[in-house]
Design a protein around this motif. Structure first.
Motif, PDB file in Angstrom:
ATOM      1  N   ASP A  18       1.042  -1.007   0.103  1.00 33.12           N
ATOM      2  CA  ASP A  18       0.430   0.055  -0.173  1.00 33.12           C
ATOM      3  C   ASP A  18       0.556   0.979   0.236  1.00 33.12           C
ATOM      4  N   PRO A  24      -5.002  -2.292  -1.606  1.00 30.63           N
ATOM      5  CA  PRO A  24      -5.645  -1.166  -1.310  1.00 30.63           C
ATOM      6  C   PRO A  24      -4.748  -1.001   0.225  1.00 30.63           C
ATOM      7  N   ASN A  38      -6.542   3.466  -3.384  1.00 35.84           N
ATOM      8  CA  ASN A  38      -5.935   2.997  -4.901  1.00 35.84           C
ATOM      9  C   ASN A  38      -7.010   1.318  -5.232  1.00 35.84           C
ATOM     10  N   TYR A  39      -7.493   1.506  -5.525  1.00 36.89           N
ATOM     11  CA  TYR A  39      -9.309   0.910  -5.810  1.00 36.89           C
ATOM     12  C   TYR A  39      -9.105   0.691  -7.369  1.00 36.89           C
ATOM     13  N   THR A  54      -9.724  -4.334  -6.805  1.00 36.08           N
ATOM     14  CA  THR A  54      -8.226  -3.015  -6.855  1.00 36.08           C
ATOM     15  C   THR A  54      -7.341  -4.753  -7.100  1.00 36.08           C
TER      16      THR A  54
END
Length: 93
Positions: A18, A24, A38-39, A54
């Protein structure tokens, strides 16, 4: 070019995914607020279920009165009464 450097530095310094922007990051505050970073995309959504794609697979959020409050290219904010969430169908409560 930058993506290559970012991945290489992350691997060398052993950062979690991440931090280097791959996996994600999910933050849940109580049962009423969820932030997802972070999708890739929103697959479907209703007041009972929101499904997000994701890099590590789909994530399902289930509850009542769920709504997408903030939709940015790399971040989502979901509000409502969360009852459960799961990764690719295996439920976590």
């Amino acid at each position: 070019m930058f993506k290559k450097i970012q991945t290489s530095v992350g691997e060398v310094l052993d950062f979690p995914p991440d931090v280097v922007g791959e996996g994600p990051k999910i933050t849940i505050i109580g049962r009423r607020e969820i932030m997802v970073e972070n999708y890739i995309s929103i697959i479907n959504f209703s007041e009972e279920e929101i499904r997000i794609e994701t890099a590590e697979g789909d994530i399902y959020f289930r509850g009542k009165g769920l709504m997408l409050r903030v939709i940015l290219s790399s971040e989502l904010q979901i509000e409502g009464e969360l009852s459960s969430f799961s990764f690719g169908g295996g439920e976590i409560k």
